[in-house]
Scaffold this active site. Sequence first.
Site, short mmCIF file in Angstrom:
data_model
loop_
_atom_site.label_atom_id
_atom_site.label_comp_id
_atom_site.label_asym_id
_atom_site.label_seq_id
_atom_site.Cartn_x
_atom_site.Cartn_y
_atom_site.Cartn_z
N GLY B 14 0.79 -1.23 0.00
CA GLY B 14 0.00 0.00 0.00
C GLY B 14 0.82 1.28 0.00
CG ASN B 16 1.33 3.58 -5.86
OD1 ASN B 16 1.90 4.64 -6.03
ND2 ASN B 16 1.57 2.51 -6.59
CG ASN B 109 -4.63 0.12 -12.62
OD1 ASN B 109 -4.35 -0.20 -11.46
ND2 ASN B 109 -4.10 -0.48 -13.67
CG HIS B 111 0.83 -0.58 -16.39
ND1 HIS B 111 0.52 -1.88 -16.12
CD2 HIS B 111 1.84 -0.62 -17.29
CE1 HIS B 111 1.30 -2.67 -16.84
NE2 HIS B 111 2.11 -1.93 -17.55
CG ASP B 152 -2.52 -2.63 -18.03
OD1 ASP B 152 -3.04 -2.28 -16.96
OD2 ASP B 152 -1.69 -3.55 -18.11
CD GLU B 181 4.30 2.46 -9.64
OE1 GLU B 181 3.32 2.02 -9.00
OE2 GLU B 181 5.27 1.75 -9.94
#
Lengths: 210, 210
Positions: B14, B16, B109, B111, B152, B181
Amino acid sequence: MSEIKIAVLVSGGGTNMQAIINEIEKGNINGRIEIVISSNEKAFALERAAKYGIEGIYIGKNNYSDVHKRTEAILEILEKKEIQLIVLAGYMSILESSFIEKYKNRIINIHPALIPSFCGKGYYGQKVHQAVLDYGAKVSGATVHFVDEGTDTGPVILQEAVEVKDDDTVETLAARVLEAEHRLLPKAVKLFCEGKLVVEGRKVRILTNK
Amino acid sequence: MSEIKIAVLVSGGGTNMQAIINEIEKGNINGRIEIVISSNEKAFALERAAKYGIEGIYIGKNNYSDVHKRTEAILEILEKKEIQLIVLAGYMSILESSFIEKYKNRIINIHPALIPSFCGKGYYGQKVHQAVLDYGAKVSGATVHFVDEGTDTGPVILQEAVEVKDDDTVETLAARVLEAEHRLLPKAVKLFCEGKLVVEGRKVRILTNK
């Protein structure tokens, strides 16, 4: 280390060739353009070459209608001039696989996107940038790579990312990517001429302490 | 403008999610995490959430063996909490298409590569970075995108390029991309919560004067 003998293959205006000439003129590249070969009789690149006293020649459909004959004609010049590095600077004609095999890891191409995105068959010129915009990508860029038998599949030498802006058109994006191309291509040529590019399988390692 | 109600879906550490919490704590995001849903009972993300007094719940194969039942359980919570934005922060479980359709352009999301490179089925976690290294790419990056029915393939919100170094391993590259990110995901959440993301077909336009 003696100067590397370079051939530049062009089809159009030749701004990428000009970027290489500029660095050679400044003494930054241990190489010399021995010949410019154009697939287009009227390519402005031939005028540019002449301005610097560089020999330019047209080898295309008008004087060699057969693709094998064209390949032979190009090979003959490259051998005569003892060319060690071939730079495709916007060359829009076909290179036969026998040619590519003969000059393996000695042919450099520039692609106006970050390979493996937006490359391969059908992705050339402005079509590349149109595809980037249609996809809605926020980052594109430029890639210099060695040429192999595939389309844009050879080992990557250098890449530089370029921002895609929300209000970009094909023209504005192409112009921004072209600036990156003009930095990247001479840099790759310089590294090649200094013997600093080591191809290991698909990877190109750049020697730093040589 | 009232605070946007956010759900974060996680499966692992976690970090992010933590990056989003940090920006919320600083008052930089006009939103609030109402619930953290983990597909992994032991995910450290649940501990992180608890530390900030954020409700965390496990919905996975151990308490809902059937995928439809899991979807229903998640939907029920999202509706009860009146969730307006769903953030997948390393969520490794399947989202059914009915779920994605219901929250169209409201699921974000991240990636760990520059889509459309190195993405799609099979490209997750460290496999992405391994593919980048195997290809010999010199630039990778991170992409935040809206989730659609494909893998994606949804509209790209933000991308940031990250250099690939010759001596990179999967671990060193993953670490460098993760830094990107952590910048990109909170930024996208912030823009969403300010109503500044406009989806036009495949393109996400970012409003600047609002």
